[in-house]
Motif scaffolding. Structure first.
Motif, PDB file in Angstrom:
ATOM      1  N   LYS B 169       0.817  -1.206   0.000  1.00  0.00           N
ATOM      2  CA  LYS B 169       0.000   0.000   0.000  1.00  0.00           C
ATOM      3  C   LYS B 169       0.853   1.259   0.000  1.00  0.00           C
ATOM      4  CE  LYS B 169      -2.487  -0.678   3.683  1.00  0.00           C
ATOM      5  NZ  LYS B 169      -3.305  -0.485   4.889  1.00  0.00           N
ATOM      6  N   ARG B 170       2.168   1.101   0.236  1.00  0.00           N
ATOM      7  CA  ARG B 170       3.054   2.268   0.158  1.00  0.00           C
ATOM      8  C   ARG B 170       3.526   2.516  -1.276  1.00  0.00           C
ATOM      9  NH1 ARG B 170       6.349   2.695   4.936  1.00  0.00           N
ATOM     10  NH2 ARG B 170       5.006   2.431   6.729  1.00  0.00           N
ATOM     11  N   GLY B 171       3.137   1.657  -2.187  1.00  0.00           N
ATOM     12  CA  GLY B 171       3.565   1.825  -3.572  1.00  0.00           C
ATOM     13  C   GLY B 171       4.017   0.501  -4.149  1.00  0.00           C
ATOM     14  N   LEU B 172       4.355   0.524  -5.428  1.00  0.00           N
ATOM     15  CA  LEU B 172       4.846  -0.683  -6.092  1.00  0.00           C
ATOM     16  C   LEU B 172       6.360  -0.581  -6.196  1.00  0.00           C
ATOM     17  CD1 LEU B 172       2.287  -0.889  -9.016  1.00  0.00           C
ATOM     18  CD2 LEU B 172       2.006  -1.510  -6.635  1.00  0.00           C
ATOM     19  N   PHE B 173       7.035  -1.629  -5.741  1.00  0.00           N
ATOM     20  CA  PHE B 173       8.492  -1.621  -5.795  1.00  0.00           C
ATOM     21  C   PHE B 173       8.935  -2.612  -6.856  1.00  0.00           C
ATOM     22  CE2 PHE B 173       7.285  -0.072  -1.726  1.00  0.00           C
ATOM     23  CZ  PHE B 173       8.173   0.947  -1.459  1.00  0.00           C
ATOM     24  N   LEU B 174       9.799  -2.164  -7.758  1.00  0.00           N
ATOM     25  CA  LEU B 174      10.263  -3.010  -8.844  1.00  0.00           C
ATOM     26  C   LEU B 174      11.777  -3.101  -8.782  1.00  0.00           C
ATOM     27  CD1 LEU B 174       8.357  -0.734 -11.153  1.00  0.00           C
ATOM     28  CD2 LEU B 174       7.784  -3.123 -11.221  1.00  0.00           C
ATOM     29  N   ALA B 175      12.286  -4.245  -9.271  1.00  0.00           N
ATOM     30  CA  ALA B 175      13.732  -4.374  -9.391  1.00  0.00           C
ATOM     31  C   ALA B 175      14.207  -3.374 -10.441  1.00  0.00           C
ATOM     32  CB  ALA B 175      14.086  -5.787  -9.814  1.00  0.00           C
ATOM     33  N   ALA B 176      15.259  -2.621 -10.109  1.00  0.00           N
ATOM     34  CA  ALA B 176      15.761  -1.614 -11.041  1.00  0.00           C
ATOM     35  C   ALA B 176      17.009  -2.144 -11.720  1.00  0.00           C
ATOM     36  CB  ALA B 176      16.085  -0.329 -10.296  1.00  0.00           C
ATOM     37  N   PRO B 177      17.069  -2.100 -13.045  1.00  0.00           N
ATOM     38  CA  PRO B 177      18.286  -2.533 -13.726  1.00  0.00           C
ATOM     39  C   PRO B 177      19.410  -1.521 -13.508  1.00  0.00           C
ATOM     40  CG  PRO B 177      16.708  -1.691 -15.303  1.00  0.00           C
ATOM     41  CD  PRO B 177      16.033  -1.647 -13.962  1.00  0.00           C
ATOM     42  N   VAL B 178      20.593  -2.014 -13.207  1.00  0.00           N
ATOM     43  CA  VAL B 178      21.769  -1.138 -13.040  1.00  0.00           C
ATOM     44  C   VAL B 178      22.834  -1.629 -14.005  1.00  0.00           C
ATOM     45  CG1 VAL B 178      23.487  -0.257 -11.456  1.00  0.00           C
ATOM     46  CG2 VAL B 178      21.215  -0.853 -10.610  1.00  0.00           C
ATOM     47  N   ALA B 179      23.236  -0.760 -14.940  1.00  0.00           N
ATOM     48  CA  ALA B 179      24.192  -1.186 -15.956  1.00  0.00           C
ATOM     49  C   ALA B 179      25.622  -1.107 -15.411  1.00  0.00           C
ATOM     50  CB  ALA B 179      24.058  -0.306 -17.192  1.00  0.00           C
ATOM     51  N   ARG B 180      26.422  -2.169 -15.675  1.00  0.00           N
ATOM     52  CA  ARG B 180      27.861  -2.113 -15.365  1.00  0.00           C
ATOM     53  C   ARG B 180      28.575  -1.601 -16.604  1.00  0.00           C
ATOM     54  NH1 ARG B 180      27.547  -7.275 -12.834  1.00  0.00           N
ATOM     55  NH2 ARG B 180      28.651  -8.209 -14.564  1.00  0.00           N
ATOM     56  N   PRO B 181      29.868  -1.246 -16.468  1.00  0.00           N
ATOM     57  CA  PRO B 181      30.565  -0.567 -17.577  1.00  0.00           C
ATOM     58  C   PRO B 181      30.358  -1.192 -18.955  1.00  0.00           C
ATOM     59  CG  PRO B 181      31.955  -0.650 -15.661  1.00  0.00           C
ATOM     60  CD  PRO B 181      30.683  -1.314 -15.270  1.00  0.00           C
ATOM     61  N   GLY B 182      30.445  -2.512 -19.079  1.00  0.00           N
ATOM     62  CA  GLY B 182      30.414  -3.117 -20.407  1.00  0.00           C
ATOM     63  C   GLY B 182      29.074  -3.062 -21.120  1.00  0.00           C
TER      64      GLY B 182
END
Lengths: 375, 394
Positions: B169-182
Motif C-alpha cells: 500500500k506504500r507503492g509498487l516496488f520493482l527491481a531496477a536494472p543497473v548497468a555495469r561498464p560493459g
C-alpha cells in the motif's frame, strides 16, 4: 442375361446426418472452438472467469450485508458489500444536505424533469416540439424558483451550499446541455460564416476550450469569474462551475452541430436563397431543422460525456453525487473496510445505467435516421 | 416609382448591401468583444488590487517552500516556483507518455478481442469496453486509489511477484536494472541490429517487387534485434545487475518505486483510454470493406497475411486520427491527478503554487497555455500525417 454392372442393385449406405446448423452444440463448435487459436482464447477466457467471477459474486451478493442498523455487521470479518449502508445513505446521495422539510420541492423538480425528458425522448410521442420548448425554456426557470425558493411564494430560500447529490449532478448536466445547445449552434454557424472576424472569434473560442482540460476551465470559472466582475455581481458558488461546464460543453456542441451543417447538401442552401429567404430565415426554416435532426445521436453522445464530466465539479468543492458518495464513506457510524468499495460500486452502477442507457438510445436513434424514419 | 427604382436599385440601401452589412455586423461584434475584455480586465485589476493579489510574474522566481513527492529533476522546497512548473510538467508528460503506450497496447488488444472468433472472448472484451467507457474517469481513479491500492498489504506482508515486483500500500516496488561498464556494447549491438533490419527490409521489399520472392523478414528482424544483442550481452559477461528492493524496517529500500498515486492514475488512465481506443480499432477494422479480405483470400493469402497486408493498412487510415485525439484526451485527463495527489502540472502548479502565491489569473492562464500548446502541436502533426496517408486519387 445378367444385369449391367453399372446398374445399382442394392441401395447405397445412408449418408451421415447433416451437420446441424442450430442448437447449443453448433454454437459451442462454431463460436467457441472454431480453430486452434479460438480454442486457446476461449480456454483462457474460461480460466479468467473461474478465477475472477466467484470472488466478485461473493463480495457483491453472497457475503453482502443487505440490512443492518449501522456499520457493525459490515465490519464483521468476511463480510462483503454493505448494501445496507447504501440504503441508509440514499437520501443523502439524492438530496445532499437539502433541508428535510423542503425535499418535496426536489422531488417535484426531478419528477417533472423525468417526465419531460421521457416525452421528448419517446420516438413516436406527439407534440415533441412542445416538450422541447417546455424542457429548454419553462422548466429551467420554474426549477430554479422552486429549488432556490421565493419568499413571496411562501417558499423559504434554500442556499445552494446545502444542495447536493444526484440533484446537483442532474442540475449540472441538464443546464449544461440546455445552455450549450443554443451556444453551440451559434458557434457552429459562426465557424462556417463568410465574415472573417466572426469566423476567427468562433474558431478561437472552440479550439481553445477543446484544447485545454475541463478542470482548468472549471478552475477559471471558480477562481477567476469573481475577479472578472464587479464585487457586487460575484456569482453564486454553484453558478460558477455551472458557467464553466456550459462554456466547456458549448465548444464541443459546436463541433457536433458543425458536423450536421456539413452534411447538408449545398442545394439546400442555394434553394433557400433562391426562394428569397434571408440568412436567419434560411437557417431557422431550412438548414437547422435538418442539421439538428442528423446530429441528435451526436448530441446524446455529448450529453453522455457531459454527464460523466460533471463529476469534475467535485474537485472545485461542489457536492455532486460522486462527492456525496466519497464523503459518506467517512461517516464513523458506518466506516469499515468494505464501505468505500460498496459506495464506489454503487456510484459506478448509477453512472453506468444512465450512460449505457443513453448510448443505446443514441444507437437506436441512429438506426431510425439511417432508415429515414422522421423524427 | 421610376425615380425610386432608378437610383436606389443600382445602389441598395447600405443595410441591404451584404458587404457593408457584414462589415457593420463584424464591427459591432468586435466592439462588443473589446468592451467585454476591457470590462473584465478592468474589474480583474481592481479586484486583485483590493484583495492584494499579485498582478505580475514576481512569484515565478520566489521560493516555492513546499515539497513534491515525485521529482524527475532536482528540486527542493527552496527552489523557485518556476522549478515547480517544470517538475509538474515533466510528471504530466511521464504519466501521459506511459499511459499512451500502455493504452495503445491495451486498446488494440481489446479491439481485436471484441472481434475475436471466440464468442466468450468477444463478450468479455465487450464487458470491459462498455463497463469502463460508461463510468466517469474520476470515479475510476479514486476507485483504484482508495479501494484497490489501499487494500494491498503493508510492506511487511507485500505481495511478491516472482521476487522482483512487490505490491504494497506504500507503492509498487520493482527491481531496477543497473548497468555495469560493459553494457554500452549491448546498446551498440541493438543499434546495429536495428539498422541491419531496416536494410534487410528494404532489400527484401525490392527483391519481392522485382522477382516476387518473399523473405522471412519477421524471423530475420527477431534474430537481429533480439537474439544478436542477447548474444552480445552474454559474451560481454552479462554486464547488468538488478537492484532488488529489500525490506528494511517498515519499508522497502532500493529498486524502483512507483508511488500509489502514480500507479492508480496510470492504471485508470490506461484502462479508460484503452476502452475508447478499442472501439476506434474495432470500427476501423470493420470499416474495411469485406470484399478486401475476400479478394485477398481469393488471391491465396493466408488469414494472418490478409490481416497484416490488406486489412490493417487500410484500417489504420481510419484509426489514426481519432487515436491521436484519444492521446490528447489522455493527456488532458491526467489533470484529474489532483483528486488523489499525484504531483502533475495541474496539481502542483495550478493547485499548490496558486494557493501559496494567490496569482490565480497568471497561473491558470499559463497552465491552460501549456495544454493548449500540446494540443495544437499534436493536431498539427496529425494533419500532416493525414495529408500524407490519405489515398491519392486521380
Amino acid at each position: 442375361m445378367s444385369a449391367p454392372a453399372f446398374v445399382r442393385s442394392a441401395s447405397a449406405p445412408d449418408l451421415p446426418p447433416p451437420v446441424p446448423t442450430a442448437g447449443p452444440m453448433t454454437f459451442v463448435r462454431r463460436r467457441l472452438f472454431a480453430g486452434p487459436a479460438a480454442t486457446v482464447f476461449t480456454l483462457l477466457a474460461i480460466a479468467f472467469l473461474i478465477w475472477a467471477a466467484p470472488p466478485v459474486a461473493r463480495f457483491l451478493f453472497v457475503d453482502a450485508v443487505w440490512s443492518a442498523p449501522d456499520g457493525g455487521a459490515c465490519r464483521a470479518p468476511g463480510a462483503g458489500a454493505c448494501w445496507a449502508y447504501i440504503w441508509r445513505k440514499a437520501p443523502y446521495f439524492v438530496y445532499g444536505s437539502y433541508p428535510l422539510d423542503a425535499r418535496w420541492r426536489v422531488d417535484i423538480v426531478l419528477a417533472v424533469g423525468a417526465a419531460l425528458i421521457a416525452w421528448l425522448a419517446a420516438r413516436r410521442a406527439p407534440g415533441r416540439a412542445i416538450a422541447a420548448a417546455l424542457l429548454f425554456v419553462a422548466y429551467p426557470i420554474c426549477a430554479v424558483v422552486l429549488l432556490y425558493g421565493q419568499a413571496g411564494l411562501g417558499l423559504p430560500v434554500v442556499p445552494t451550499d446545502l444542495w447536493g447529490g444526484v440533484l446537483v449532478t442532474l442540475i449540472m448536466a441538464i443546464s449544461g446541455i440546455v445552455l450549450s445547445l443554443p451556444a453551440g449552434v451559434l458557434l457552429a454557424l459562426g465557424r462556417r460564416s463568410k465574415l472573417p472576424i466572426v469566423r476567427a472569434l468562433s474558431v478561437g473560442f472552440i479550439e481553445v476550450i477543446r484544447g485545454v482540460p475541463m478542470i482548468t476551465v472549471l478552475f477559471m470559472a471558480n477562481l477567476m469569474l469573481p475577479l472578472f466582475v464587479p464585487e457586487s455581481w460575484s456569482p453564486d458558488r454553484l453558478l460558477r462551475p455551472l458557467i464553466g461546464v456550459a462554456l466547456f460543453a458549448s465548444a464541443y456542441m459546436a463541433e457536433v452541430v458543425r458536423g450536421g451543417l456539413q452534411a447538408i447538401p449545398n442545394g439546400q442552401f442555394e434553394g433557400a436563397m433562391a426562394l428569397g429567404l434571408t440568412y436567419p430565415q434560411r437557417m431557422r426554416l431550412v438548414i437547422l431543422p435538418q442539421a439538428l435532426t442528423i446530429v441528435i445521436p451526436g448530441i446524446v453522445n455529448s450529453f453522455i460525456a457531459l454527464f460523466k464530466d460533471t463529476t469534475l465539479v467535485a474537485i472545485v468543492g461542489i457536492f455532486d453525487f460522486l462527492r456525496t458518495v466519497d464523503t459518506a464513506r467517512l461517516d464513523p457510524q458506518w466506516a469499515g473496510p468494505t464501505i468505500t468499495a460498496t459506495g464506489y460500486v454503487f456510484a459506478a452502477l448509477f453512472y453506468f445505467v444512465f450512460c449505457f442507457g443513453m448510448s443505446r438510445y443514441s444507437i437506436a436513434m441512429e438506426r431510425d435516421l439511417a432508415r429515414g424514419v422522421s423524427n | 416609382m421610376s425615380a425610386q427604382t432608378g437610383g436606389a436599385a443600382a445602389r441598395p440601401r447600405i443595410w441591404n448591401d451584404p458587404f457593408w452589412r457584414g462589415l457593420m455586423l463584424q464591427g459591432a461584434l468586435l466592439a462588443a468583444v473589446v468592451a467585454l475584455t476591457w470590462f473584465v480586465a478592468g474589474n480583474a485589476v481592481d479586484n486583485m488590487h483590493k484583495r492584494n493579489i499579485p498582478t505580475d510574474f514576481a512569484f515565478w522566481s520566489n521560493p516555492a517552500s513546499f515539497d513534491i513527492s515525485q521529482t524527475l529533476i532536482p528540486y527542493s522546497a527552496t527552489s523557485p516556483n518556476s522549478q515547480v512548473f517544470w517538475v509538474g510538467l515533466l510528471n504530466t508528460l511521464l504519466v501521459a507518455a506511459l499511459g499512451v503506450i500502455l493504452a495503445t497496447l491495451l486498446g488494440f488488444a481489446a479491439g481485436a478481442a471484441r472481434l475475436s472468433a471466440s464468442w466468450l472472448v468477444a463478450r468479455l472484451a465487450g464487458f470491459y469496453i462498455e463497463g469502463v467507457r460508461n463510468v466517469p474517469l474520476l470515479l475510476q481513479i479514486i476507485f483504484w486509489y482508495n479501494v484497490v491500492l489501499a487494500a494491498l498489504p503493508d510492506p511487511r506482508g507485500a505481495v511478491a511477484l516472482g521476487g522482483v515486483v512487490f505490491l504494497t500500500k506504500r507503492g509498487l516496488f520493482l527491481a531496477a536494472p543497473v548497468a555495469r561498464p560493459g553494457f554500452s556494447a549491448v546498446w551498440i549491438a541493438l543499434g546495429v541490429g536495428m539498422a541491419a533490419t531496416f536494410a534487410f527490409r528494404a532489400f527484401a521489399a525490392r527483391r519481392q517487387r522485382e522477382t516476387g520472392m518473399s523473405a522471412p523478414v519477421g524471423a530475420v528482424a527477431a534474430a537481429l534485434i533480439v537474439a544478436f544483442p542477447l548474444i552480445v550481452y552474454v559474451a560481454a559477461g552479462q554486464p547488468l545487475d538488478f537492484d532488488i528492493p529489500k525490506l528494511r524496517g517498515f519499508n522497502f529500500v532500493g529498486g524502483m518505486k512507483l508511488s500509489p498515486e502514480f500507479a492508480a492514475l496510470l492504471f485508470a488512465l490506461t484502462l479508460y483510454t484503452g476502452a475508447f481506443i478499442a472501439e476506434i480499432v474495432r470500427s476501423g477494422i470493420l470499416a474495411v470493406a469485406k470484399g478486401q479480405s475476400e479478394a485477398a483470400a481469393a488471391l491465396g493469402l493466408r488469414p494472418a497475411q490478409t490481416r497484416k497486408l490488406i486489412v490493417m493498412p487500410q484500417a489504420m487510415r481510419v484509426i489514426v486520427p481519432p487515436l491521436i485525439n484519444q492521446y490528447l484526451n489522455l493527456t488532458k485527463n491526467s489533470t484529474l491527478a489532483v483528486a488523489i495527489g499525484y504531483p502533475d502540472l495541474f496539481n502542483v502548479f495550478a493547485g499548490t503554487t496558486l494557493n501559496n502565491t494567490g496569482a490565480a489569473v497568471q497561473i491558470v492562464f499559463m497552465t491552460m497555455a501549456v495544454y493548449l500548446i500540446i494540443s495544437l502541436v499534436t493536431s498539427g502533426v496529425m494533419n500532416a500525417y493525414n495529408a500524407r496517408m490519405s489515398p491519392r486519387e486521380r
